[in-house]
Scaffold this active site. Structure first.
Site, PDB file in Angstrom:
ATOM      1  CG  ASP A  72       1.426   1.028  -3.325  1.00 13.22           C
ATOM      2  OD1 ASP A  72       2.057   0.557  -4.290  1.00 13.22           O
ATOM      3  OD2 ASP A  72       1.526   2.215  -2.962  1.00 13.22           O
ATOM      4  CD  GLU A  73       1.041   1.633  -8.541  1.00 15.26           C
ATOM      5  OE1 GLU A  73       0.484   2.344  -9.389  1.00 15.26           O
ATOM      6  OE2 GLU A  73       2.271   1.486  -8.487  1.00 15.26           O
TER       7      GLU A  73
END
Length: 400
Positions: free
Chosen positions: A96-97
């Site tokens: 998620d990054e």
């Protein structure tokens, strides 16, 4: 991505849209830990890594959703595709990054803040998910801008550079710095370092004397220095291949632990073979069952020759485990292989046919690739201690 797993579930299930939602593992197998909580759930004090019981005590009406890792990976890849519309330099950091270098994109898409807003808008319009954006002259400053400030901004965007670093970043507790966890934070506080600014102004020589190169990296990070470029090829230059498992119950006997350790070696060696790599250093780690009184170890051993053969690596891994195990119940176990080299050359032996042994592993991999990961198993994996059959139904330790 804000509350990535939880917000994916809310975006796909309208009945959850206005409810507090957490994504949690399976409580029946003692893996009921919160993986993600939506902002509404967090308003009740629920945090990631809380137990499911703690979350339900704080918010009895919370909706509990089991993780769907395959889905989350697919959406992560779609986000990567969106980012690649704005730059050809996109570096995934986690599910998620991601880091994005926008050098050269300004003439096409506007200022950094305008680009950040456009990225947010596209992700929101196409996936109904909310992204936070940290902007900086390098990766560590953009990361800390996102973690510490963009989360709190109404528009979810914050720029951190050397102009506002001393006023905004330096007053924060040292544990808020990228690269400093709880244990390192405790060490730094014992040295009188309480804020990021304290660390930035601490004598570099003392940090280097205490932690060597890592001490220098800590000092550079506190001063907003990072020389690493954004590159799409980060994961193409692997330094190690490892696999870790949290066990569904306490494993108390050497016989039970031996089964799982062999399965882990099989998994690590299979991944090494898929990448056409050999490794010469094997590492073994375990953690005890009592979380209040942590026990366990992490040790490594350099083998005489580089290899990716399961039984060769298992021999040394088991030797390491027996040497350092304290005899207490084990709840998690991990194996990794490092000092990686291409598998184009192997060290021959006058007394055994290493070529045939090496080929056997590749043949087993071909069978699994064609017929599935459980098409061929070692007999010990069918015992009550084996985890291979259960793990084959999961991604990232959670059911697909």
């Amino acid at each position: 991505m804000q509350s990535f797993y939880a917000n994916i579930e809310k975006s796909l299930r309208p009945e959850l849209r206005h409810r507090p939602v957490v994504v949690s593992g399976d409580p029946e197998r003692r893996t009921g830990v919160i993986l993600a909580a939506c902002p509404l759930a967090k308003s009740y004090g629920i945090q990631n890594a809380d137990t499911l019981r703690e979350a339900q005590e704080r918010c009895p009406e919370v909706a509990v959703v089991r993780p769907r890792m395959g889905l989350y990976l697919q959406i992560s890849l779609r986000i990567t595709e969106i980012l690649e519309r704005f730059s050809d330099q996109v570096e995934p950091y986690s599910i998620d990054e991601q880091f994005v270098s926008i050098h050269g994109s300004e003439k096409l898409f506007g200022s950094p803040r305008q680009i950040a807003g456009k990225i947010q808008a596209v992700i929101r319009n196409e996936l109904n998910l909310y992204a936070r954006v940290g902007i900086g002259p390098n990766k560590v400053l953009s990361k800390m801008a996102c973690d510490n400030f963009a989360k709190k901004n109404r528009d979810g965007i914050f720029r951190l550079d050397h102009k506002n670093m001393k006023t905004d970043l330096w007053p924060l507790p040292v544990e808020k710095m990228f690269g400093v966890g709880k244990r390192m934070g405790d060490h730094l506080r014992k040295m009188g370092i309480r804020t990021i600014g304290d660390l930035a102004q601490f004598p570099l020589e003392r940090l280097q004397k205490r932690w060597g190169v890592n001490g220098h990296v800590l000092w550079m990070t506190a001063n907003g220095q990072d020389l690493s470029p954004v590159t799409p090829h980060t994961f193409e230059r692997q330094k190690a291949i490892g696999h870790h498992i949290t066990l569904p119950r306490d494993y108390r006997t050497a016989g039970e632990i031996r089964v799982v350790l062999l399965e882990l070696c099989e998994e690590v060696c299979s991944r090494a073979r898929h990448h056409q790599l050999l490794g010469q250093t094997v590492s073994v780690g375990c953690r005890g069952a009592n979380y209040q009184l942590p026990t366990g170890f992490h040790r490594q051993l350099k083998m005489p020759e580089a290899t990716n053969q399961t039984m060769e690596i298992f021999q040394y891994a088991w030797q390491l485990f027996l040497q350092f195990w304290d005899g207490l119940p084990v709840r998690s176990l991990g194996v990794s292989l490092s000092q990686l080299t291409p598998d184009r050359h192997i060290q021959l032996n006058l007394f055994e046919d290493r070529g045939k042994k090496a080929q056997l592993g590749y043949i087993m991999d071909e069978i699994k690739d064609r017929f599935g990961p459980t098409a061929i198993l070692r007999a010990v994996s069918l015992t009550c201690a084996g985890q291979a059959l259960n793990r084959a139904r999961k991604i990232g330790g959670h059911y697909r």
